[in-house]
Design a protein around this motif. Structure first.
Motif: not given
Length: 230
Positions: A50-54, A171-189
């Protein structure tokens, strides 16, 4: 011979004092890291087509992202916060992880109280060995329990995010949908959770050594006092 005994006694007391202070320091450090872990917004870092919320950063209580807006022909990124409420589809690992991480931090707070009290009693040389043993035993139990809660929470979320199928959804009001997910990044958590749990176990081990040494001290001290007149 007597001088050698008192010298060894002084070194033993110095060693015990060092373990008490170091164990309490590790407890404070584990508590601070636990607070940072609970408030972190990087439990999940998802990248979207997404170009709106990457990229969206998801914590235990809220989602955070930079949303791009076209204002008068200029692209502006604004930080956005989205609290996880009833409109979200909250997965089990997050739902129960909240309680586990809060319970772990609460138990570490109790450890700080008992550990600090025990250190103060030792500094003023108050003759209350039973009280000290109780403080350290409670601290050891809570530290081991809090370490388990922390490891379960971070491991469960990490495993489901990368190797399972999470039911977490926006939620439905979110600017993007989960179907647009392309990658999961490893974090420090996850490494931060492992470090927090390890520090709790190290502190518990030092407090346990202190209770064990107190038992030995209570057995050796009367014998030493009996030999002094001779």
């Amino acid at each position: 011979m007597l001088d050698y005994f008192y010298m060894a006694l002084g070194q033993s007391e110095l060693k015990h004092s060092f373990l008490k202070v170091l164990g309490l320091f590790f407890s404070y450090l584990a508590w601070a890291l636990g607070i940072s872990l609970a408030s972190s917004r990087s439990w999940r870092v998802w990248e979207f087509n997404s170009n709106v919320v990457p990229i969206v950063f998801i914590g235990l209580w809220e989602g955070f992202y930079f949303q791009r807006f076209n204002i008068s022909g200029s692209i502006v990124e604004l930080p956005m916060h989205n609290r996880m409420n009833g409109s979200w589809v909250i997965s089990d690992e997050i739902w129960y992880g909240r309680d586990l991480i809060l319970l772990a931090n609460f138990m570490k707070s109790v450890v700080l109280i008992f550990g600090s009290m025990a250190l103060i009693v030792c500094w003023i040389h108050a003759p209350h060995p039973d009280f000290l043993r109780s403080c350290y035993n409670i601290s050891v139990f809570f530290l081991v329990f809090s370490s388990s809660c922390t490891m379960i929470t971070v491991s469960w979320n990490f495993a489901v995010d990368f190797y399972g199928q999470s039911t977490l959804d926006f939620p439905l009001s979110f600017p993007i949908g989960k179907a647009m997910l392309i990658r999961k990044h490893f974090s420090y958590v996850f490494p931060l959770g492992v470090i927090t749990a390890t520090l709790s176990l190290l502190s518990a081990a030092m407090f346990f050594c202190e209770t064990f040494s107190m038992k030995q001290w209570s057995q050796v001290k009367p014998m030493a006092v009996g030999k002094c007149p001779k």
